[in-house]
Write a protein that holds these residues in place. Structure first.
Motif, PDB file in Angstrom:
ATOM      1  N   ASN A 118       0.968  -1.071   0.188  1.00  0.00           N
ATOM      2  CA  ASN A 118       0.325  -0.321   0.185  1.00  0.00           C
ATOM      3  C   ASN A 118       0.881   1.746  -0.122  1.00  0.00           C
ATOM      4  N   LYS A 119       1.762   1.584  -0.376  1.00  0.00           N
ATOM      5  CA  LYS A 119       2.700   2.241  -1.319  1.00  0.00           C
ATOM      6  C   LYS A 119       2.166   4.056  -1.400  1.00  0.00           C
ATOM      7  N   ARG A 120       1.330   3.561  -2.416  1.00  0.00           N
ATOM      8  CA  ARG A 120       0.585   4.642  -2.415  1.00  0.00           C
ATOM      9  C   ARG A 120      -0.416   5.405  -1.030  1.00  0.00           C
ATOM     10  N   TYR A 121      -1.361   4.714  -0.573  1.00  0.00           N
ATOM     11  CA  TYR A 121      -1.928   5.139   0.268  1.00  0.00           C
ATOM     12  C   TYR A 121      -1.496   5.265   1.514  1.00  0.00           C
ATOM     13  N   LYS A 122      -0.393   4.370   1.558  1.00  0.00           N
ATOM     14  CA  LYS A 122      -0.419   4.225   2.999  1.00  0.00           C
ATOM     15  C   LYS A 122      -0.840   4.708   4.622  1.00  0.00           C
ATOM     16  N   SER A 123      -2.143   3.564   3.808  1.00  0.00           N
ATOM     17  CA  SER A 123      -3.666   3.556   5.433  1.00  0.00           C
ATOM     18  C   SER A 123      -3.666   2.534   5.582  1.00  0.00           C
ATOM     19  N   TYR A 124      -4.281   2.214   6.598  1.00  0.00           N
ATOM     20  CA  TYR A 124      -4.755   0.732   7.769  1.00  0.00           C
ATOM     21  C   TYR A 124      -5.385   0.865   8.505  1.00  0.00           C
ATOM     22  N   ASN A 125      -6.322   0.451   9.162  1.00  0.00           N
ATOM     23  CA  ASN A 125      -6.783  -0.343   9.844  1.00  0.00           C
ATOM     24  C   ASN A 125      -6.396  -1.132  11.192  1.00  0.00           C
ATOM     25  N   ILE A 126      -6.468  -1.585  12.402  1.00  0.00           N
ATOM     26  CA  ILE A 126      -6.647  -2.668  12.678  1.00  0.00           C
ATOM     27  C   ILE A 126      -8.315  -2.174  13.502  1.00  0.00           C
ATOM     28  N   PHE A 127      -8.795  -3.611  13.976  1.00  0.00           N
ATOM     29  CA  PHE A 127      -9.781  -3.504  14.646  1.00  0.00           C
ATOM     30  C   PHE A 127      -9.682  -4.795  15.361  1.00  0.00           C
ATOM     31  N   PHE A 128     -10.210  -4.449  16.613  1.00  0.00           N
ATOM     32  CA  PHE A 128     -10.270  -5.345  17.325  1.00  0.00           C
ATOM     33  C   PHE A 128     -11.011  -5.858  17.459  1.00  0.00           C
ATOM     34  N   TYR A 129     -11.335  -7.649  18.099  1.00  0.00           N
ATOM     35  CA  TYR A 129     -13.148  -8.307  18.682  1.00  0.00           C
ATOM     36  C   TYR A 129     -12.732  -9.376  19.800  1.00  0.00           C
ATOM     37  N   GLU A 130     -13.374  -9.290  20.719  1.00  0.00           N
ATOM     38  CA  GLU A 130     -13.680 -10.294  21.351  1.00  0.00           C
ATOM     39  C   GLU A 130     -14.632 -11.447  20.922  1.00  0.00           C
ATOM     40  N   TYR A 131     -14.374 -12.825  20.835  1.00  0.00           N
ATOM     41  CA  TYR A 131     -15.234 -13.260  19.548  1.00  0.00           C
ATOM     42  C   TYR A 131     -15.590 -14.881  19.505  1.00  0.00           C
ATOM     43  N   LYS A 132     -16.015 -15.277  21.017  1.00  0.00           N
ATOM     44  CA  LYS A 132     -16.719 -16.773  20.984  1.00  0.00           C
ATOM     45  C   LYS A 132     -15.073 -17.223  21.727  1.00  0.00           C
ATOM     46  N   GLY A 133     -14.634 -16.597  22.343  1.00  0.00           N
ATOM     47  CA  GLY A 133     -13.302 -16.591  23.220  1.00  0.00           C
ATOM     48  C   GLY A 133     -12.204 -16.269  23.219  1.00  0.00           C
ATOM     49  N   ASN A 134     -11.782 -15.874  21.757  1.00  0.00           N
ATOM     50  CA  ASN A 134     -11.074 -15.181  21.454  1.00  0.00           C
ATOM     51  C   ASN A 134     -10.710 -14.084  21.054  1.00  0.00           C
ATOM     52  N   ILE A 135      -9.840 -13.343  20.793  1.00  0.00           N
ATOM     53  CA  ILE A 135      -9.574 -12.160  20.929  1.00  0.00           C
ATOM     54  C   ILE A 135      -9.034 -11.965  19.591  1.00  0.00           C
ATOM     55  N   ILE A 136      -9.589 -11.277  18.643  1.00  0.00           N
ATOM     56  CA  ILE A 136      -8.641 -11.621  16.885  1.00  0.00           C
ATOM     57  C   ILE A 136      -8.626  -9.746  16.546  1.00  0.00           C
ATOM     58  N   ALA A 137      -7.393  -9.801  15.919  1.00  0.00           N
ATOM     59  CA  ALA A 137      -7.478  -8.445  15.116  1.00  0.00           C
ATOM     60  C   ALA A 137      -7.599  -8.861  14.050  1.00  0.00           C
ATOM     61  N   LYS A 138      -7.883  -7.559  13.349  1.00  0.00           N
ATOM     62  CA  LYS A 138      -8.196  -7.368  11.437  1.00  0.00           C
ATOM     63  C   LYS A 138      -7.888  -6.571  10.988  1.00  0.00           C
ATOM     64  N   ILE A 139      -6.426  -6.999  10.320  1.00  0.00           N
ATOM     65  CA  ILE A 139      -5.566  -5.591  10.011  1.00  0.00           C
ATOM     66  C   ILE A 139      -6.530  -5.255   8.093  1.00  0.00           C
ATOM     67  N   VAL A 140      -7.001  -4.508   7.964  1.00  0.00           N
ATOM     68  CA  VAL A 140      -7.293  -3.886   7.084  1.00  0.00           C
ATOM     69  C   VAL A 140      -6.575  -3.043   6.078  1.00  0.00           C
ATOM     70  N   LEU A 141      -6.409  -3.091   4.525  1.00  0.00           N
ATOM     71  CA  LEU A 141      -5.343  -2.439   3.707  1.00  0.00           C
ATOM     72  C   LEU A 141      -6.808  -0.441   3.499  1.00  0.00           C
ATOM     73  N   ARG A 142      -6.343   0.252   3.478  1.00  0.00           N
ATOM     74  CA  ARG A 142      -7.799   1.337   3.240  1.00  0.00           C
ATOM     75  C   ARG A 142      -6.803   2.294   2.263  1.00  0.00           C
ATOM     76  N   ALA A 143      -7.605   2.080   1.356  1.00  0.00           N
ATOM     77  CA  ALA A 143      -8.133   3.276   0.265  1.00  0.00           C
ATOM     78  C   ALA A 143      -8.886   3.540  -0.070  1.00  0.00           C
ATOM     79  N   PRO A 144      -9.474   4.401  -1.402  1.00  0.00           N
ATOM     80  CA  PRO A 144     -11.236   5.325  -1.251  1.00  0.00           C
ATOM     81  C   PRO A 144     -11.603   3.387  -1.219  1.00  0.00           C
ATOM     82  N   GLY A 145     -13.305   4.666  -1.209  1.00  0.00           N
ATOM     83  CA  GLY A 145     -13.958   3.606  -0.859  1.00  0.00           C
ATOM     84  C   GLY A 145     -14.525   2.603  -1.901  1.00  0.00           C
TER      85      GLY A 145
END
Length: 260
Positions: free
Chosen positions: A199-226
Protein backbone atom coordinates in the motif's frame (compact mmCIF):
# COMPACT_ATOMS: atom_id res chain seq x y z
CA UNK A 1 -28.65 -4.97 9.61
CA UNK A 2 -26.90 -1.81 10.75
CA UNK A 3 -26.41 0.03 14.02
CA UNK A 4 -26.97 3.78 13.78
CA UNK A 5 -25.37 6.31 16.13
CA UNK A 6 -25.80 10.07 16.18
CA UNK A 7 -22.64 11.96 15.19
CA UNK A 8 -22.25 15.49 16.55
CA UNK A 9 -20.93 17.53 13.63
CA UNK A 10 -20.59 20.73 15.65
CA UNK A 11 -17.99 19.04 17.86
CA UNK A 12 -16.22 17.34 14.95
CA UNK A 13 -15.63 20.70 13.26
CA UNK A 14 -13.45 21.84 16.17
CA UNK A 15 -11.07 18.87 16.07
CA UNK A 16 -7.42 19.42 15.03
CA UNK A 17 -6.17 17.41 12.04
CA UNK A 18 -2.42 16.96 11.86
CA UNK A 19 -2.86 14.44 9.04
CA UNK A 20 -4.32 17.10 6.77
CA UNK A 21 -2.98 20.35 8.21
CA UNK A 22 0.71 20.54 9.09
CA UNK A 23 0.08 23.87 10.83
CA UNK A 24 -1.94 22.21 13.60
CA UNK A 25 0.07 21.37 16.70
CA UNK A 26 -0.04 17.75 17.87
CA UNK A 27 -2.22 17.41 20.99
CA UNK A 28 -0.63 14.07 21.94
CA UNK A 29 2.92 15.45 22.02
CA UNK A 30 1.84 18.09 24.55
CA UNK A 31 1.88 15.87 27.62
CA UNK A 32 2.11 18.77 30.02
CA UNK A 33 -1.32 19.99 28.92
CA UNK A 34 -2.76 16.47 28.95
CA UNK A 35 -1.83 16.04 32.62
CA UNK A 36 -3.01 19.54 33.54
CA UNK A 37 -6.42 18.83 32.01
CA UNK A 38 -6.88 15.78 34.22
CA UNK A 39 -8.02 13.51 31.39
CA UNK A 40 -5.61 10.63 32.05
CA UNK A 41 -7.45 7.39 32.79
CA UNK A 42 -4.42 5.08 32.88
CA UNK A 43 -0.67 5.40 32.39
CA UNK A 44 2.27 3.02 32.09
CA UNK A 45 5.58 4.49 30.97
CA UNK A 46 5.07 6.16 27.58
CA UNK A 47 1.53 4.80 27.18
CA UNK A 48 -1.51 6.87 28.09
CA UNK A 49 -5.22 6.10 28.01
CA UNK A 50 -6.99 9.45 28.05
CA UNK A 51 -10.47 10.84 27.67
CA UNK A 52 -11.11 12.03 24.13
CA UNK A 53 -11.72 15.78 24.30
CA UNK A 54 -13.99 15.55 21.27
CA UNK A 55 -16.93 13.34 22.19
CA UNK A 56 -18.56 13.20 18.76
CA UNK A 57 -20.76 10.15 19.35
CA UNK A 58 -23.93 10.25 21.41
CA UNK A 59 -24.51 7.43 23.90
CA UNK A 60 -20.81 6.57 23.91
CA UNK A 61 -17.66 7.41 25.85
CA UNK A 62 -14.61 7.92 23.61
CA UNK A 63 -11.02 7.37 24.75
CA UNK A 64 -7.60 7.60 23.10
CA UNK A 65 -4.63 5.33 23.75
CA UNK A 66 -1.44 7.30 23.00
CA UNK A 67 1.28 4.86 21.93
CA UNK A 68 4.42 7.03 22.00
CA UNK A 69 5.75 10.24 23.48
CA UNK A 70 6.57 11.78 20.06
CA UNK A 71 5.24 11.65 16.50
CA UNK A 72 8.34 9.92 15.15
CA UNK A 73 7.43 6.23 15.51
CA UNK A 74 4.69 3.89 14.34
CA UNK A 75 3.56 0.36 15.13
CA UNK A 76 5.32 -1.00 12.04
CA UNK A 77 8.73 0.01 13.44
CA UNK A 78 8.42 -0.47 17.23
CA UNK A 79 11.14 -2.56 18.84
CA UNK A 80 10.12 -5.76 20.59
CA UNK A 81 9.97 -4.36 24.11
CA UNK A 82 7.81 -1.38 23.12
CA UNK A 83 5.52 -3.55 20.99
CA UNK A 84 4.97 -6.10 23.76
CA UNK A 85 4.43 -3.46 26.44
CA UNK A 86 1.93 -1.64 24.22
CA UNK A 87 -0.18 -4.76 23.70
CA UNK A 88 -0.01 -5.60 27.42
CA UNK A 89 -1.22 -2.09 28.31
CA UNK A 90 -3.90 -2.01 25.63
CA UNK A 91 -5.39 -5.42 26.41
CA UNK A 92 -5.32 -4.80 30.15
CA UNK A 93 -7.26 -1.55 29.79
CA UNK A 94 -9.69 -2.92 27.19
CA UNK A 95 -10.51 -5.87 29.42
CA UNK A 96 -10.93 -3.57 32.43
CA UNK A 97 -13.40 -1.41 30.52
CA UNK A 98 -15.35 -4.47 29.33
CA UNK A 99 -15.51 -5.99 32.82
CA UNK A 100 -16.63 -2.70 34.39
CA UNK A 101 -20.16 -3.35 33.07
CA UNK A 102 -20.59 0.37 32.36
CA UNK A 103 -21.01 -0.34 28.66
CA UNK A 104 -22.86 -2.85 26.56
CA UNK A 105 -19.63 -3.31 24.60
CA UNK A 106 -16.30 -1.55 24.10
CA UNK A 107 -14.86 -1.18 20.62
CA UNK A 108 -11.09 -0.99 20.22
CA UNK A 109 -9.43 0.08 16.97
CA UNK A 110 -6.56 1.93 15.32
CA UNK A 111 -6.51 4.39 12.42
CA UNK A 112 -3.39 5.16 10.39
CA UNK A 113 -3.19 7.33 7.31
CA UNK A 114 -5.44 9.71 5.43
CA UNK A 115 -7.81 6.98 4.18
CA UNK A 116 -8.28 5.34 7.58
CA UNK A 117 -10.82 7.76 9.05
CA UNK A 118 -8.24 9.30 11.38
CA UNK A 119 -7.22 12.92 11.87
CA UNK A 120 -4.09 12.85 14.08
CA UNK A 121 -0.73 11.61 12.77
CA UNK A 122 0.70 10.75 16.21
CA UNK A 123 0.47 6.99 16.75
CA UNK A 124 -2.62 6.16 18.79
CA UNK A 125 -5.50 3.74 19.17
CA UNK A 126 -9.05 4.36 20.31
CA UNK A 127 -11.44 2.70 22.73
CA UNK A 128 -15.12 3.60 22.74
CA UNK A 129 -17.59 2.44 25.34
CA UNK A 130 -21.00 1.92 23.74
CA UNK A 131 -23.93 2.27 26.12
CA UNK A 132 -26.58 0.73 23.87
CA UNK A 133 -24.83 -1.21 21.08
CA UNK A 134 -23.05 -4.56 21.00
CA UNK A 135 -20.61 -4.76 18.10
CA UNK A 136 -20.59 -8.58 18.34
CA UNK A 137 -24.07 -8.72 16.82
CA UNK A 138 -22.55 -7.99 13.41
CA UNK A 139 -19.77 -10.59 13.52
CA UNK A 140 -19.67 -13.92 11.72
CA UNK A 141 -17.07 -16.72 12.08
CA UNK A 142 -16.15 -16.82 8.39
CA UNK A 143 -14.94 -13.20 8.59
CA UNK A 144 -11.97 -14.35 10.69
CA UNK A 145 -10.89 -17.44 8.79
CA UNK A 146 -8.66 -17.60 5.74
CA UNK A 147 -5.46 -18.88 4.19
CA UNK A 148 -2.97 -19.57 6.98
CA UNK A 149 0.22 -17.53 6.76
CA UNK A 150 1.72 -18.76 10.03
CA UNK A 151 0.51 -20.47 13.17
CA UNK A 152 2.01 -21.04 16.61
CA UNK A 153 0.41 -22.48 19.77
CA UNK A 154 -2.41 -20.16 20.81
CA UNK A 155 -2.45 -17.83 17.80
CA UNK A 156 -3.08 -17.96 14.03
CA UNK A 157 -2.16 -15.42 11.35
CA UNK A 158 -4.25 -15.66 8.18
CA UNK A 159 -5.36 -13.77 5.07
CA UNK A 160 -9.13 -13.46 4.97
CA UNK A 161 -11.03 -15.29 2.24
CA UNK A 162 -14.29 -13.66 3.37
CA UNK A 163 -13.35 -10.06 4.21
CA UNK A 164 -15.82 -7.73 5.88
CA UNK A 165 -15.05 -4.82 3.58
CA UNK A 166 -13.31 -6.32 0.59
CA UNK A 167 -9.83 -6.84 -0.80
CA UNK A 168 -6.99 -7.32 1.69
CA UNK A 169 -7.75 -8.14 5.32
CA UNK A 170 -5.44 -10.01 7.68
CA UNK A 171 -6.71 -11.80 10.78
CA UNK A 172 -4.71 -12.60 13.90
CA UNK A 173 -6.75 -14.94 16.09
CA UNK A 174 -5.59 -15.33 19.68
CA UNK A 175 -6.98 -18.38 21.47
CA UNK A 176 -4.46 -18.44 24.34
CA UNK A 177 -3.90 -15.19 26.24
CA UNK A 178 -0.34 -16.30 27.00
CA UNK A 179 0.48 -15.91 23.29
CA UNK A 180 -0.34 -12.17 23.29
CA UNK A 181 3.22 -11.12 22.40
CA UNK A 182 3.23 -13.45 19.40
CA UNK A 183 -0.08 -11.89 18.36
CA UNK A 184 1.55 -8.46 18.60
CA UNK A 185 4.35 -9.59 16.28
CA UNK A 186 1.90 -10.96 13.70
CA UNK A 187 -0.02 -7.67 13.77
CA UNK A 188 3.21 -5.73 13.29
CA UNK A 189 4.18 -7.93 10.32
CA UNK A 190 0.78 -7.35 8.68
CA UNK A 191 1.07 -3.58 9.15
CA UNK A 192 4.66 -3.50 7.90
CA UNK A 193 3.70 -5.52 4.81
CA UNK A 194 0.80 -3.22 3.98
CA UNK A 195 2.84 -0.04 4.34
CA UNK A 196 6.08 -1.25 2.81
CA UNK A 197 5.09 -3.72 0.12
CA UNK A 198 1.40 -3.45 -0.69
CA UNK A 199 0.00 0.00 0.00
CA UNK A 200 2.84 2.38 -0.86
CA UNK A 201 0.47 4.80 -2.58
CA UNK A 202 -2.08 5.31 0.20
CA UNK A 203 -0.14 4.16 3.28
CA UNK A 204 -3.33 3.74 5.27
CA UNK A 205 -4.70 0.91 7.38
CA UNK A 206 -7.06 0.11 10.22
CA UNK A 207 -6.77 -2.45 12.97
CA UNK A 208 -10.03 -3.62 14.51
CA UNK A 209 -9.98 -5.70 17.69
CA UNK A 210 -12.78 -8.07 18.65
CA UNK A 211 -13.62 -10.37 21.53
CA UNK A 212 -15.52 -13.19 19.85
CA UNK A 213 -16.37 -16.74 20.85
CA UNK A 214 -13.64 -16.83 23.48
CA UNK A 215 -10.94 -15.49 21.17
CA UNK A 216 -9.27 -12.09 20.87
CA UNK A 217 -9.05 -11.16 17.19
CA UNK A 218 -7.21 -8.39 15.39
CA UNK A 219 -8.29 -7.62 11.83
CA UNK A 220 -5.76 -5.55 9.89
CA UNK A 221 -7.34 -3.85 6.88
CA UNK A 222 -5.70 -2.11 3.93
CA UNK A 223 -7.42 1.23 3.36
CA UNK A 224 -7.80 3.06 0.07
CA UNK A 225 -10.68 5.02 -1.51
CA UNK A 226 -13.95 3.16 -0.85
CA UNK A 227 -15.36 0.65 -3.31
CA UNK A 228 -18.60 1.74 -5.03
CA UNK A 229 -19.67 -1.93 -5.14
CA UNK A 230 -19.52 -2.12 -1.35
CA UNK A 231 -20.95 1.33 -0.65
CA UNK A 232 -23.78 1.14 -3.15
CA UNK A 233 -24.63 -2.54 -3.35
CA UNK A 234 -22.98 -4.37 -0.41
CA UNK A 235 -20.94 -6.41 -2.89
CA UNK A 236 -17.58 -7.44 -1.40
CA UNK A 237 -14.68 -7.97 -3.78
CA UNK A 238 -12.14 -10.72 -2.99
CA UNK A 239 -8.78 -10.68 -4.82
CA UNK A 240 -7.93 -13.71 -6.96
CA UNK A 241 -4.26 -13.70 -5.85
CA UNK A 242 -4.67 -14.51 -2.15
CA UNK A 243 -2.37 -17.53 -2.31
CA UNK A 244 0.30 -15.43 -4.02
CA UNK A 245 0.05 -12.82 -1.25
CA UNK A 246 0.43 -15.50 1.43
CA UNK A 247 3.54 -16.88 -0.26
CA UNK A 248 4.99 -13.39 -0.56
CA UNK A 249 4.56 -12.69 3.15
CA UNK A 250 5.98 -16.08 4.10
CA UNK A 251 9.02 -15.37 1.95
CA UNK A 252 9.53 -11.87 3.34
CA UNK A 253 8.95 -12.56 7.05
CA UNK A 254 9.10 -16.28 7.79
CA UNK A 255 11.88 -17.64 5.58
CA UNK A 256 15.46 -18.12 6.76
CA UNK A 257 16.43 -14.99 4.81
CA UNK A 258 13.67 -12.84 6.32
CA UNK A 259 14.97 -9.56 7.73
CA UNK A 260 12.18 -8.64 10.17
Amino acid sequence: MYTYMNFQTNIARTKPSTLHNKEDSCPFCDRETIFKEGVVISQDGPFLLIENKFQTLERAYQMVLVETETCQDDLSTYDKSHLHALFDFAMRNWETLESSKKYRSVIFFKNHGVHSGGSIYHAHMQMVGLYDADYREHLHPEQFSGLVIDRTPGVEFNLSTRPRGGFTEFNVVLSDRNALHKMAKYVQIAVHFLLTHMNKRYKSYNIFFYEYKGNIIAKIVLRAPGSPYLMGYSIIQVPNNLAETVQRIQSLYFSEAASM
